[in-house]
Write a protein that holds these residues in place. Structure first.
Motif, PDB file in Angstrom:
ATOM      1  N   SER A  65       0.853  -1.185   0.000  1.00 25.37           N
ATOM      2  CA  SER A  65       0.000   0.000   0.000  1.00 25.37           C
ATOM      3  C   SER A  65       0.888   1.233   0.000  1.00 25.37           C
ATOM      4  O   SER A  65       2.053   1.174   0.405  1.00 25.37           O
ATOM      5  N   GLY A  66       0.332   2.328  -0.472  1.00 25.67           N
ATOM      6  CA  GLY A  66       1.067   3.582  -0.520  1.00 25.67           C
ATOM      7  C   GLY A  66       0.176   4.725  -0.092  1.00 25.67           C
ATOM      8  O   GLY A  66      -0.792   4.533   0.655  1.00 25.67           O
ATOM      9  N   TYR A  67       0.473   5.920  -0.597  1.00 28.11           N
ATOM     10  CA  TYR A  67      -0.297   7.099  -0.201  1.00 28.11           C
ATOM     11  C   TYR A  67      -1.716   7.049  -0.764  1.00 28.11           C
ATOM     12  O   TYR A  67      -2.673   7.439  -0.096  1.00 28.11           O
ATOM     13  N   TYR A  68      -1.850   6.550  -2.016  1.00 30.35           N
ATOM     14  CA  TYR A  68      -3.138   6.633  -2.703  1.00 30.35           C
ATOM     15  C   TYR A  68      -3.914   5.323  -2.792  1.00 30.35           C
ATOM     16  O   TYR A  68      -5.089   5.336  -3.136  1.00 30.35           O
ATOM     17  N   GLY A  69      -3.282   4.181  -2.561  1.00 28.93           N
ATOM     18  CA  GLY A  69      -4.029   2.958  -2.790  1.00 28.93           C
ATOM     19  C   GLY A  69      -3.344   1.700  -2.324  1.00 28.93           C
ATOM     20  O   GLY A  69      -2.322   1.734  -1.625  1.00 28.93           O
ATOM     21  N   VAL A  70      -3.936   0.570  -2.729  1.00 30.66           N
ATOM     22  CA  VAL A  70      -3.438  -0.745  -2.330  1.00 30.66           C
ATOM     23  C   VAL A  70      -3.262  -1.625  -3.566  1.00 30.66           C
ATOM     24  O   VAL A  70      -3.948  -1.460  -4.577  1.00 30.66           O
ATOM     25  N   VAL A  71      -2.334  -2.583  -3.471  1.00 27.65           N
ATOM     26  CA  VAL A  71      -2.106  -3.569  -4.517  1.00 27.65           C
ATOM     27  C   VAL A  71      -2.530  -4.925  -3.967  1.00 27.65           C
ATOM     28  O   VAL A  71      -2.101  -5.331  -2.871  1.00 27.65           O
ATOM     29  N   LEU A  72      -3.396  -5.623  -4.719  1.00 24.35           N
ATOM     30  CA  LEU A  72      -3.962  -6.884  -4.272  1.00 24.35           C
ATOM     31  C   LEU A  72      -3.438  -8.048  -5.099  1.00 24.35           C
ATOM     32  O   LEU A  72      -3.249  -7.921  -6.324  1.00 24.35           O
ATOM     33  N   SER A  73      -3.228  -9.180  -4.450  1.00 16.79           N
ATOM     34  CA  SER A  73      -2.852 -10.394  -5.173  1.00 16.79           C
ATOM     35  C   SER A  73      -4.086 -10.970  -5.865  1.00 16.79           C
ATOM     36  O   SER A  73      -5.229 -10.643  -5.501  1.00 16.79           O
ATOM     37  N   THR A  74      -3.876 -11.832  -6.850  1.00 14.43           N
ATOM     38  CA  THR A  74      -4.965 -12.499  -7.552  1.00 14.43           C
ATOM     39  C   THR A  74      -4.693 -14.004  -7.550  1.00 14.43           C
ATOM     40  O   THR A  74      -3.674 -14.469  -7.036  1.00 14.43           O
ATOM     41  N   SER A  75      -5.595 -14.761  -8.153  1.00 13.92           N
ATOM     42  CA  SER A  75      -5.414 -16.207  -8.229  1.00 13.92           C
ATOM     43  C   SER A  75      -4.319 -16.587  -9.216  1.00 13.92           C
ATOM     44  O   SER A  75      -3.896 -17.733  -9.268  1.00 13.92           O
ATOM     45  N   ASN A  76      -3.858 -15.606 -10.016  1.00 13.01           N
ATOM     46  CA  ASN A  76      -2.775 -15.827 -10.969  1.00 13.01           C
ATOM     47  C   ASN A  76      -1.555 -15.027 -10.503  1.00 13.01           C
ATOM     48  O   ASN A  76      -1.612 -13.796 -10.426  1.00 13.01           O
ATOM     49  N   LYS A  77      -0.465 -15.719 -10.187  1.00 13.80           N
ATOM     50  CA  LYS A  77       0.710 -15.031  -9.644  1.00 13.80           C
ATOM     51  C   LYS A  77       1.295 -14.002 -10.604  1.00 13.80           C
ATOM     52  O   LYS A  77       2.066 -13.127 -10.197  1.00 13.80           O
ATOM     53  N   LYS A  78       0.925 -14.062 -11.888  1.00 10.63           N
ATOM     54  CA  LYS A  78       1.463 -13.139 -12.884  1.00 10.63           C
ATOM     55  C   LYS A  78       0.727 -11.801 -12.914  1.00 10.63           C
ATOM     56  O   LYS A  78       1.183 -10.856 -13.558  1.00 10.63           O
ATOM     57  N   LEU A  79      -0.417 -11.729 -12.233  1.00 16.94           N
ATOM     58  CA  LEU A  79      -1.256 -10.531 -12.292  1.00 16.94           C
ATOM     59  C   LEU A  79      -1.537  -9.986 -10.898  1.00 16.94           C
ATOM     60  O   LEU A  79      -1.671 -10.737  -9.937  1.00 16.94           O
TER      61      LEU A  79
END
Length: 285
Positions: A65-79
């Motif tokens: 996460s950062g100042y503006y948002g979050v990064v989420l994992s998916t069921s595909n490790k490439k995405l």
């Protein structure tokens, strides 16, 4: 489909508590609306694999996460999926989706989709999962040597735009001192001044060999500046990265894997010009 907020819980996990306020708010939106959010995303992204999101939502799905948002994992490790409240980042990713030169350039993460959720005030970006951050960006690198050039251009661009913004406000509020024809003349003059600043900045950017690991990221910087007047100046180590997965099994025409090239992970810069153009369009000039 509409997104409805559920009642927020009073208890906050420690890891969530450590987030920046905007990221924490977006985390709350995702957490509260997870079931609806999953359905929308999985239906929208079905061509990229069955159920990009699965299971219940928890902090384990948050990669960062950062100042503006979050990064989420998916069921595909490439995405991965980024949820951001940064309107500039959302705008630029929409731009990338429409500009093949940027979309297929190894100097950026490969973007598969980007859409807006007005109820959240956020953009949702499905993109390639890249290696995050560089250990060091040498001062001698073309990226490091570009920062001052891009900063100076950005300052001039914002100075020009501020004058147009004042004229725009005067026109919008019916100031008798300015007419539409006056504004059109001033706007044309400002565009000429902006183009002059773009050309000056382009001439000052360092030349980069095609064999350099910075070649593609410099091409992205040059293209964004030349075509859109956008200076991508946020070029620190943690905002850069590298590719790590082959994507042709997901998207047939995805660019081939290039593990050596340095890419610009999250965009940051001056985005006044495109937004101002939208404002001008809205008042029918």
């Amino acid at each position: 489909m509409p997104y409805k907020r559920k009642k927020s819980k009073s208890l906050m996990p420690k890891s969530k508590r450590s987030m920046m306020p905007r990221s924490r708010t977006l985390y709350g939106f995702v957490e509260d609306d997870w079931e609806s959010f999953c359905k929308v995303c999985n239906r929208r992204w079905s061509e990229f694999g069955k159920n990009i999101f699965t299971g219940s939502f928890s902090m384990r799905k948050v990669l960062g996460s950062g100042y503006y948002g979050v990064v989420l994992s998916t069921s595909n490790k490439k995405l991965v999926v980024k949820v951001t409240s940064d309107a500039d980042e959302g705008y630029f990713n929409m731009l990338v989706m429409e500009d093949d030169y940027l979309r297929y350039n190894p100097g950026l993460p490969f973007i598969l989709d980007c859409f807006h959720i007005p109820e959240w005030g956020a953009y949702v970006i499905l993109r390639e999962n890249v290696k995050y951050g560089l250990e060091k960006l040498p001062n001698s690198s073309p990226l490091a040597r570009s920062i001052d050039v891009l900063d100076r251009y950005g300052e001039e661009a914002m100075r020009i735009e501020s004058k147009i913004a004042k004229m725009l406000r005067s026109l919008e509020f019916g100031d008798r001192g300015i007419s539409k024809s006056n504004f059109e003349y001033g706007f044309r003059e400002a565009k000429g001044m902006m183009r002059t600043e773009i050309i000056k900045a382009l001439k000052k950017l360092p030349n980069t060999s095609t064999s350099s690991k910075y070649f593609y990221s410099m091409e992205v910087i040059t293209h964004a500046l030349d075509k859109y007047g956008i200076a991508l100046w946020d070029l620190h180590e943690l905002n850069l990265g590298k590719h790590q997965y082959e994507l042709s099994d997901i998207v047939e025409d995805a660019p081939p894997l290039d593990k050596d090239s340095v890419l610009i992970l999250d965009v940051g810069g001056n985005f006044g010009s495109p937004i101002m153009s939208q404002m001008i369009d809205e008042i029918d000039i």
